[in-house]
Each structure stands twice: as C-alpha cells, then as structure tokens.
Design a protein around this motif. Structure first.
Motif, PDB file in Angstrom:
ATOM      1  N   PHE A  93       7.158 -20.574 102.388  1.00 54.04           N
ATOM      2  CA  PHE A  93       5.668 -20.866 102.540  1.00 54.04           C
ATOM      3  C   PHE A  93       5.060 -21.716 101.454  1.00 54.04           C
ATOM      4  O   PHE A  93       3.944 -22.395 101.602  1.00 54.04           O
ATOM      5  CB  PHE A  93       5.037 -19.272 102.395  1.00 54.04           C
ATOM      6  N   VAL A  94       5.694 -21.806 100.110  1.00 55.98           N
ATOM      7  CA  VAL A  94       4.994 -22.723  99.304  1.00 55.98           C
ATOM      8  C   VAL A  94       5.185 -24.203  99.719  1.00 55.98           C
ATOM      9  O   VAL A  94       4.254 -25.158  99.609  1.00 55.98           O
ATOM     10  CB  VAL A  94       5.847 -22.581  97.636  1.00 55.98           C
ATOM     11  N   GLY A  95       6.652 -24.407 100.076  1.00 55.08           N
ATOM     12  CA  GLY A  95       6.609 -25.937 100.657  1.00 55.08           C
ATOM     13  C   GLY A  95       5.663 -26.054 101.957  1.00 55.08           C
ATOM     14  O   GLY A  95       5.103 -27.285 101.921  1.00 55.08           O
ATOM     15  N   TRP A  96       5.463 -25.281 102.755  1.00 59.11           N
ATOM     16  CA  TRP A  96       4.528 -25.491 103.676  1.00 59.11           C
ATOM     17  C   TRP A  96       3.252 -25.617 103.347  1.00 59.11           C
ATOM     18  O   TRP A  96       2.431 -26.597 103.793  1.00 59.11           O
ATOM     19  CB  TRP A  96       4.720 -24.170 104.785  1.00 59.11           C
ATOM     20  N   HIS A  97       2.781 -24.869 102.412  1.00 61.51           N
ATOM     21  CA  HIS A  97       1.533 -24.890 101.794  1.00 61.51           C
ATOM     22  C   HIS A  97       1.391 -26.174 101.256  1.00 61.51           C
ATOM     23  O   HIS A  97       0.234 -27.099 101.329  1.00 61.51           O
ATOM     24  CB  HIS A  97       1.334 -23.880 100.975  1.00 61.51           C
ATOM     25  N   TYR A  98       2.377 -27.010 100.531  1.00 60.06           N
ATOM     26  CA  TYR A  98       2.208 -28.348  99.633  1.00 60.06           C
ATOM     27  C   TYR A  98       1.840 -29.181 100.615  1.00 60.06           C
ATOM     28  O   TYR A  98       0.970 -30.062 100.349  1.00 60.06           O
ATOM     29  CB  TYR A  98       3.631 -28.493  99.103  1.00 60.06           C
ATOM     30  N   VAL A  99       2.828 -29.178 101.765  1.00 60.28           N
ATOM     31  CA  VAL A  99       2.527 -30.428 102.704  1.00 60.28           C
ATOM     32  C   VAL A  99       1.179 -30.394 103.502  1.00 60.28           C
ATOM     33  O   VAL A  99       0.646 -31.334 103.842  1.00 60.28           O
ATOM     34  CB  VAL A  99       3.808 -30.602 103.782  1.00 60.28           C
ATOM     35  N   LYS A 100       0.910 -29.215 103.929  1.00 60.87           N
ATOM     36  CA  LYS A 100      -0.523 -28.758 104.771  1.00 60.87           C
ATOM     37  C   LYS A 100      -1.649 -29.298 103.615  1.00 60.87           C
ATOM     38  O   LYS A 100      -2.579 -29.995 103.999  1.00 60.87           O
ATOM     39  CB  LYS A 100      -0.647 -27.567 104.947  1.00 60.87           C
ATOM     40  N   GLN A 101      -1.491 -29.228 102.344  1.00 59.40           N
ATOM     41  CA  GLN A 101      -2.648 -29.469 101.432  1.00 59.40           C
ATOM     42  C   GLN A 101      -2.640 -31.202 101.354  1.00 59.40           C
ATOM     43  O   GLN A 101      -3.658 -31.693 101.260  1.00 59.40           O
ATOM     44  CB  GLN A 101      -2.313 -28.734  99.964  1.00 59.40           C
ATOM     45  N   GLY A 102      -1.285 -31.733 101.225  1.00 65.87           N
ATOM     46  CA  GLY A 102      -1.414 -33.111 101.083  1.00 65.87           C
ATOM     47  C   GLY A 102      -2.096 -33.795 102.230  1.00 65.87           C
ATOM     48  O   GLY A 102      -2.789 -34.583 102.229  1.00 65.87           O
ATOM     49  N   TYR A 103      -1.850 -33.133 103.653  1.00 63.96           N
ATOM     50  CA  TYR A 103      -2.522 -33.634 104.521  1.00 63.96           C
ATOM     51  C   TYR A 103      -4.010 -33.446 104.667  1.00 63.96           C
ATOM     52  O   TYR A 103      -4.607 -34.099 105.163  1.00 63.96           O
ATOM     53  CB  TYR A 103      -1.877 -32.965 105.978  1.00 63.96           C
TER      54      TYR A 103
ATOM     55  N   LEU B 144       0.974 -37.831 111.516  1.00 65.26           N
ATOM     56  CA  LEU B 144       1.145 -37.327 110.004  1.00 65.26           C
ATOM     57  C   LEU B 144       1.531 -35.880 109.924  1.00 65.26           C
ATOM     58  O   LEU B 144       2.161 -35.493 109.153  1.00 65.26           O
ATOM     59  CB  LEU B 144      -0.555 -37.436 109.394  1.00 65.26           C
ATOM     60  N   LEU B 145       1.305 -35.007 110.800  1.00 67.85           N
ATOM     61  CA  LEU B 145       1.756 -33.504 110.774  1.00 67.85           C
ATOM     62  C   LEU B 145       3.100 -33.400 110.897  1.00 67.85           C
ATOM     63  O   LEU B 145       3.530 -32.853 110.466  1.00 67.85           O
ATOM     64  CB  LEU B 145       0.636 -32.918 111.844  1.00 67.85           C
ATOM     65  N   VAL B 146       3.298 -34.216 111.876  1.00 65.44           N
ATOM     66  CA  VAL B 146       4.998 -34.244 112.474  1.00 65.44           C
ATOM     67  C   VAL B 146       5.752 -34.579 111.251  1.00 65.44           C
ATOM     68  O   VAL B 146       6.758 -33.945 110.901  1.00 65.44           O
ATOM     69  CB  VAL B 146       5.185 -35.141 113.529  1.00 65.44           C
TER      70      VAL B 146
ATOM     71  N   SER C 182      10.114 -40.057 111.461  1.00 70.78           N
ATOM     72  CA  SER C 182       8.716 -39.840 111.443  1.00 70.78           C
ATOM     73  C   SER C 182       8.125 -40.373 110.143  1.00 70.78           C
ATOM     74  O   SER C 182       6.684 -40.947 110.117  1.00 70.78           O
ATOM     75  CB  SER C 182       8.210 -38.122 111.191  1.00 70.78           C
ATOM     76  N   THR C 183       8.955 -40.476 109.057  1.00 69.03           N
ATOM     77  CA  THR C 183       8.135 -41.267 107.966  1.00 69.03           C
ATOM     78  C   THR C 183       8.115 -42.726 108.231  1.00 69.03           C
ATOM     79  O   THR C 183       7.178 -43.417 107.754  1.00 69.03           O
ATOM     80  CB  THR C 183       9.145 -41.381 106.598  1.00 69.03           C
ATOM     81  N   ALA C 184       9.040 -43.288 109.028  1.00 72.40           N
ATOM     82  CA  ALA C 184       8.893 -44.699 109.506  1.00 72.40           C
ATOM     83  C   ALA C 184       7.796 -44.807 110.429  1.00 72.40           C
ATOM     84  O   ALA C 184       6.908 -45.883 110.163  1.00 72.40           O
ATOM     85  CB  ALA C 184      10.116 -45.154 109.971  1.00 72.40           C
TER      86      ALA C 184
ATOM     87  N   LEU D 136       4.117 -47.068 110.016  1.00 72.64           N
ATOM     88  CA  LEU D 136       3.784 -48.145 110.760  1.00 72.64           C
ATOM     89  C   LEU D 136       2.221 -47.737 111.325  1.00 72.64           C
ATOM     90  O   LEU D 136       1.509 -48.771 111.382  1.00 72.64           O
ATOM     91  CB  LEU D 136       4.581 -48.247 112.188  1.00 72.64           C
ATOM     92  N   MET D 137       1.854 -46.616 111.347  1.00 74.87           N
ATOM     93  CA  MET D 137       0.594 -46.071 111.913  1.00 74.87           C
ATOM     94  C   MET D 137      -0.341 -46.322 110.587  1.00 74.87           C
ATOM     95  O   MET D 137      -1.441 -46.810 110.893  1.00 74.87           O
ATOM     96  CB  MET D 137       0.449 -44.369 112.053  1.00 74.87           C
ATOM     97  N   LEU D 138       0.157 -46.296 109.491  1.00 72.44           N
ATOM     98  CA  LEU D 138      -0.796 -46.438 108.262  1.00 72.44           C
ATOM     99  C   LEU D 138      -1.189 -48.199 108.174  1.00 72.44           C
ATOM    100  O   LEU D 138      -2.107 -48.395 108.031  1.00 72.44           O
ATOM    101  CB  LEU D 138      -0.145 -46.200 107.094  1.00 72.44           C
ATOM    102  N   VAL D 139      -0.074 -48.722 108.446  1.00 74.80           N
ATOM    103  CA  VAL D 139      -0.413 -50.324 108.642  1.00 74.80           C
ATOM    104  C   VAL D 139      -1.236 -50.713 109.699  1.00 74.80           C
ATOM    105  O   VAL D 139      -2.137 -51.369 109.480  1.00 74.80           O
ATOM    106  CB  VAL D 139       0.999 -51.043 108.817  1.00 74.80           C
TER     107      VAL D 139
END
Length: 380
Positions: free
Chosen positions: A134-144, A166-168, A215-217, A221-224
């Motif tokens: 849950f902590v990992g889940w929380h970290y990435v959702k907070q970053g989003y 971004l979510l995927v 998904s990182t790639a 590309l989406m951010l560019v």
C-alpha cells in the motif's frame, strides 16, 4: 494523494490561475526536486560518517513524517459527522468516508487484536508486506496527484488519454518495484517481528518489467507531445514530482541504504506542500482571520490566518508524537502479551503498520474529484 480532478471542475478558465503553491524554488524542492540533489550526495558520504548521516536522516524523517500522517487525520475527521451524513457530499463520497473512516480501522483493529491475542507472529508479519504494497501504491498515486496539481496551477492541462498513460505507467512501475522485493521466499524483521515475502515467478516479473519499460517510453513520448502542444512548456515541478515518486522513491529505493532513510521524509515533504497550502486557503477564507492576531506579541506573523495555520502544523506534530510514540508506549506498559513470541515492540509495530495503511485509504477519499472542500480550497 491522488487527485482525480478535471481542470474545468477545479479551475474555471475565466479564473486567474495561481501559478505556485509557495513559489518556483520552494515548489521544486518540496515536490520532489530535492531528491535529485540529495541522492548523488549520499554516494559521496565517507564510510566513517554514514552512521551520523543515518541518525540525522532518521530524525529528520520522523520530524517531517509524523506531521504528514497526522495532517491526514486532521483533515479527514474534521466535520466528520457532516461527511458521513452526506451533508454537502454526494452519495458515493459519503460511502467512501464511511468506509475509510469507520470500516477500514475497525477491520484493521480486529486483525491486529486477534493476531496479538493469539500470539500469531506469522499472521502479523504478513501485515508488513501488505504495508509495503500500500505504501508503494500511495507513493505513485501521490506523484501523479502532484503532477495534476501543478498542471492546473500552470494552466498546462493533460487530456484523458494523457492521464491514462500516466496512470498505467504509475501502476506498472509500482507493481514492478513491489515484485522486486518478492523474488523469493525470504524472512526479515520489522520492529522485532518477522515478516515474509513470497517467490514471484520470474516470468511474471519479466512481463511487468516489459510493461513498465514500455509505459515509461510511452510517458516520455506523451510529455514531448504535450510540450509541443503547450508551446514548449510543461508543468515542470509536477513532472519532477512524478518522476521522483515513481523512479527515485519506489523503483530504485534500495540503491543506497541511506537513501531508504531519506525517501519517507521527501515523500512527506511533498505531501506537506499541498496540505499546508490547502489549510492556508481554508483559514484565509474566514473573514475574521484576515485581521491582526489578538496579541501584539504575535503581530510579526502577519494576519491571524497565519497563526491558525501554525497552530494546525503544531497540532499535527503533537498528534504525530501522540500516535507514534505515546500511545504505543502506554499500550506496551499496560497490556500484557507474549513478548517471547511477539517481541518487545509489538504496539509500535501495530501503530506504524496501522497508520501507514490507513493513511492510504484516507487520502484516496479526500483528494478526489467531487470533494467540495478540495475543489474550493486547493487551487485558490
């Protein structure tokens, strides 16, 4: 903190935008930029100074971490009766408040009470692995969520397709990081209690690694593409927060032993940036709080609302000390249990796991679209 907010809902296009929570430098450092400055430094720390640095980081983490948890309780349970009765909240949000605020703590309380009464160390140990999940889940959702906040403040919005990418990516990186800690059946200790990992099949890890890489790639590309559409601009502090949360705080958290001690403080600092801004807007909304404090001695603080925000912060620090230290200390002294099986820090273990997991559920309710308080105060 995961903000599921549409730009039109929280920041009408006719409204004048507020570009920063506190300022360009403060936002950069608090939302995640400080991670990029601290991590390289840790690799340069001489071996003889690592102990002192570790002790300092543990202290700093506690000083920042405790109020971060406490603030979520201060906000969530404020006017809780109105929230559970649905006064001003839609039915779905009302049920979420009831579930996270009442049902979840009751279930967790029953779990820990049974585990302690039965002296079932293995059962309690599984809660540690659940906490890491849950902590990992929380970290990435907070970053989003931080990226969405900065996007609204900067008027550099993401469309629904961008958000899905971004979510995927967030979930793929999170699952990969969690599976990396479960590559084999191993046993460890956490506050004197043994916890267990499981052997995740290598083929599953390889699939998730491929998904996270793809998904990182796709995110890059989406951010560019979004940068081009925004005329060569992005909500950069939000992007920094997103990257730091996923990759520095989750995926490579174990790259340096000292870094593991720093990450909770940086995550908490990211949270505090939004909460303090939110609370400032809440207090400023009170017409009676724009005047000077009643005591001339406190006039240097400025308007009364700043004194109230300071009281909120001090209250969070006190509540954090109460929850993480005083309450488990008293419970340890008053409630007998099998210390030979469960160790001497059982209630410190229980409180830490309870608050970390419950914190995820609280934030998942508070910081979402449709919450009238968030829509009113966060982006002012």
């Amino acid at each position: 903190m995961a903000l599921h907010l549409s730009a039109e809902t929280v920041a009408p296009r006719a409204a004048a935008p507020q570009k920063y929570l506190f300022g360009p430098v403060a936002d950069f450092l608090m939302l995640g930029g400080s991670a990029f400055l601290i991590l390289p430094f840790l690799f340069l720390v001489p071996l003889e100074y690592e102990g002192a640095v570790a002790a300092t980081m543990v202290f700093v983490a506690y000083v920042i971490n405790y109020p971060h948890f406490a603030h979520s309780y201060q906000l969530f349970y404020r006017n809780f009766g109105r929230k559970v009765s649905g006064d001003g909240y839609d039915r779905g949000l009302q049920f979420r408040y009831i579930f996270a605020g009442i049902v979840v703590p009751v279930i967790m309380g029953a779990f820990f009470a049974y585990g302690a009464a039965a002296a079932n160390a293995r059962l309690l140990g599984y809660a540690t692995n659940a906490m890491f999940f849950f902590v990992g889940w929380h970290y990435v959702k907070q970053g989003y969520g931080m990226l969405m906040v900065d996007a609204v403040l900067k008027r550099k919005f993401f469309d629904d397709r961008d958000k899905k990418v971004l979510l995927v990516n967030s979930y793929a990186v999170w699952i990969l990081a969690w599976l990396q800690t479960n590559t084999a059946v191993t046993q460890g200790k956490y506050y004197g209690l043994e916890y267990y990992t499981f052997a995740a099949p290598s083929w599953i890890i390889n699939i998730v690694l491929l998904l996270a890489t793809a998904s990182t790639a796709a995110t890059g590309l989406m951010l560019v593409d979004r940068w081009r559409k925004n005329g060569g601009n992005l909500p950069y502090n939000g992007v920094v927060a997103y990257v730091a949360s996923l990759y520095l705080w989750i995926l490579i958290a174990r790259i340096n032993p000292l870094w593991l001690l720093v990450v909770p403080a940086l995550h908490s600092l990211q949270y505090l940036a939004v909460v303090w801004r939110y609370q400032t807007n809440v207090e400023r909304d009170d017409p009676g709080a724009v005047g000077d404090p009643p005591l001339k001695l406190l006039a240097f603080l400025g308007p009364l609302y700043r004194l109230r925000v300071l009281g909120f912060i001090v209250g969070g620090a006190a509540l954090g000390y109460l929850g993480f230290w005083l309450i488990p200390f008293v419970l340890t002294a008053l409630i007998p249990y099998d210390k030979q099986v469960l160790g001497s820090s059982l209630f410190f273990f229980i409180v830490l796991i309870f608050i970390n997991v419950h914190h995820y559920f609280l934030d998942n309710v508070m910081w979402r679209r449709g919450n009238p308080e968030v829509s009113k105060y966060l982006f002012r």
